[in-house]
Design a protein around this motif. Structure first.
Motif, PDB file in Angstrom:
ATOM      1  N   MET A 231     -41.624  -2.492  38.174  1.00  0.00           N
ATOM      2  CA  MET A 231     -41.548  -1.793  36.886  1.00  0.00           C
ATOM      3  C   MET A 231     -40.882  -2.653  35.813  1.00  0.00           C
ATOM      4  O   MET A 231     -41.232  -2.554  34.631  1.00  0.00           O
ATOM      5  CB  MET A 231     -40.763  -0.486  37.078  1.00  0.00           C
ATOM      6  N   GLU A 232     -39.940  -3.477  36.198  1.00  0.00           N
ATOM      7  CA  GLU A 232     -39.313  -4.345  35.199  1.00  0.00           C
ATOM      8  C   GLU A 232     -40.281  -5.438  34.765  1.00  0.00           C
ATOM      9  O   GLU A 232     -40.338  -5.799  33.583  1.00  0.00           O
ATOM     10  CB  GLU A 232     -38.027  -4.942  35.764  1.00  0.00           C
ATOM     11  N   ASP A 233     -41.038  -5.940  35.722  1.00  0.00           N
ATOM     12  CA  ASP A 233     -42.053  -6.940  35.375  1.00  0.00           C
ATOM     13  C   ASP A 233     -43.115  -6.320  34.467  1.00  0.00           C
ATOM     14  O   ASP A 233     -43.618  -6.984  33.544  1.00  0.00           O
ATOM     15  CB  ASP A 233     -42.679  -7.494  36.665  1.00  0.00           C
ATOM     16  N   LEU A 234     -43.435  -5.062  34.686  1.00  0.00           N
ATOM     17  CA  LEU A 234     -44.397  -4.381  33.802  1.00  0.00           C
ATOM     18  C   LEU A 234     -43.855  -4.327  32.374  1.00  0.00           C
ATOM     19  O   LEU A 234     -44.566  -4.634  31.407  1.00  0.00           O
ATOM     20  CB  LEU A 234     -44.681  -2.960  34.313  1.00  0.00           C
ATOM     21  N   ALA A 235     -42.568  -3.981  32.241  1.00  0.00           N
ATOM     22  CA  ALA A 235     -41.951  -3.952  30.905  1.00  0.00           C
ATOM     23  C   ALA A 235     -42.035  -5.342  30.274  1.00  0.00           C
ATOM     24  O   ALA A 235     -42.386  -5.485  29.094  1.00  0.00           O
ATOM     25  CB  ALA A 235     -40.507  -3.477  31.015  1.00  0.00           C
ATOM     26  N   GLU A 236     -41.733  -6.341  31.056  1.00  0.00           N
ATOM     27  CA  GLU A 236     -41.801  -7.742  30.599  1.00  0.00           C
ATOM     28  C   GLU A 236     -43.203  -8.064  30.079  1.00  0.00           C
ATOM     29  O   GLU A 236     -43.372  -8.601  28.982  1.00  0.00           O
ATOM     30  CB  GLU A 236     -41.481  -8.633  31.812  1.00  0.00           C
TER      31      GLU A 236
END
Lengths: 240, 240
Positions: A231-236
């Motif tokens: 999910m953090e990579d998605l935000a990135e």
């Protein structure tokens, strides 16, 4: 990645994608099993309970049964699965089964879920598009601190994924065109159904959802708009 | 005050109780009126637009019209109210009316609303039970920081207050008995309807909702379970 300029809302599959249902249910079932079926592996119990999830919803999806919220299906599935582990359902007080059924309300998010959602929320409307019912999703969010902007999903749509109405009615209550909505999910089948309805799609693999022997959904199997590690990579990747 | 030990959720009227619709709509209408009807008092325009709110919902409540979300009714009411101020609706680009219609999504909370809700949220499920539609309530909450646990109300219930189904279906999706739910509202009529359905009731007067000449809902007119000065006082009275 196609441009996300038109996307206004991200809607999320929850069981498996946002939260770890298997470990959560196993943890909640531990004390129950110790009392009623010592020696049973709690994660095997969680798997068996979950195995009845899709067939139960299929009764609704097929039209054989009117829309029935997931808490009711989980409770029926719980009674049905007990004999598999040598437990006589009739011998367990109903209140104890009711309490165990709430295991699904108390699942923990994957470590990246909350920081990722908090970032995504800055630019997008974020909401669950889960087959879980409103109260289940609400209790889960309140306990875990999931920062949803609204609780959407099967109960609001009165249809279970992957029925098209589950996606299309969610777009409708958000007053968005399907292409202004992106489904985030760890399951290729869910994304394929959303894509057929015109939604944008983001895949996040959750290789530990089904435990160490997971063989499905380990990688993207369709032309998804975004594939992210978590999910953090998605935000990135979405510039947040 | 009766014991609130069994109450698990507080549901809120929003327009007037949580947010100041009159000043918000007047603020949003200001530039529009300056262009199309210079000299018109924005708060008089807000009042006139709002006056068409209940009659429009009455078409739905009476069964003469299928459930239609409030954004649609607001938009129709906007066109209907323009001639009252000498504005020819046909002469205004529809996109400009669409934009003005979003005024209702951008209302500010009363100063005590957010601190009060944050305290109440520690012990209770908190959710709007408004006649506003899901997207309207969601946009308002996201802009203003209203910390709802879920967005409930007329669109989820598919019924407008004070129709009993608006209250009863809200209890139903929360999987609560009516008496486990308390409506918080600044309007005696709303509370009376909720009480008839078995809900608990909390009154907060909002003596400035309708401006300086307000003559209604200045005080509790029923046997409400709690009467509080504002949202923070409500938290105080409920021991939070």
């Amino acid at each position: 990645m196609q441009s996300f300029a038109d996307v206004q809302a991200l809607v999320f599959d929850v069981f498996g994608t946002v939260v770890d249902w298997r470990r959560g249910v196993a943890r909640e079932a531990g004390a129950f099993l110790a009392r009623h079926a010592p020696g049973v592996e709690p994660s095997a119990f969680a798997d068996a309970w979950r195995r009845r999830y899709s067939p139960a919803m299929e009764e609704v999806r097929s039209g054989r049964r009117p829309f029935t919220r997931l808490d009711v299906l989980h409770r029926e599935n719980l009674e049905a699965v007990l004999p598999q582990f040598g437990i006589d359902a009739a011998g367990v007080p109903p209140a104890e089964l009711d309490a165990l059924n709430l295991a699904w309300h108390r699942l923990d998010p994957w470590p990246d879920s909350i920081p990722g959602l908090a970032r995504l929320k800055r630019r997008f409307i974020i909401a669950p598009l889960s087959n879980g019912n409103i109260r289940l999703m609400l209790d889960m969010a309140k306990r875990a601190g999931l920062p949803w902007d609204a609780i959407l999903g099967a109960e609001v749509a009165q249809a279970y994924k992957p029925t098209p109405e589950a996606y299309l009615r969610t777009a409708e209550v958000l007053m968005l065109k399907p292409a202004e909505l992106c489904l985030v999910a760890a399951h290729n089948g869910d994304l394929a159904a959303a894509q057929r309805c015109g939604l944008r799609t983001a895949f996040i693999p959750r290789a530990a959802e089904h435990g160490p022997d997971q063989a499905t959904d380990l990688r993207a199997e369709g032309e998804w708009d975004v594939v992210a590690a978590d999910m953090e990579d998605l935000a990135e990747r979405l510039g947040l």
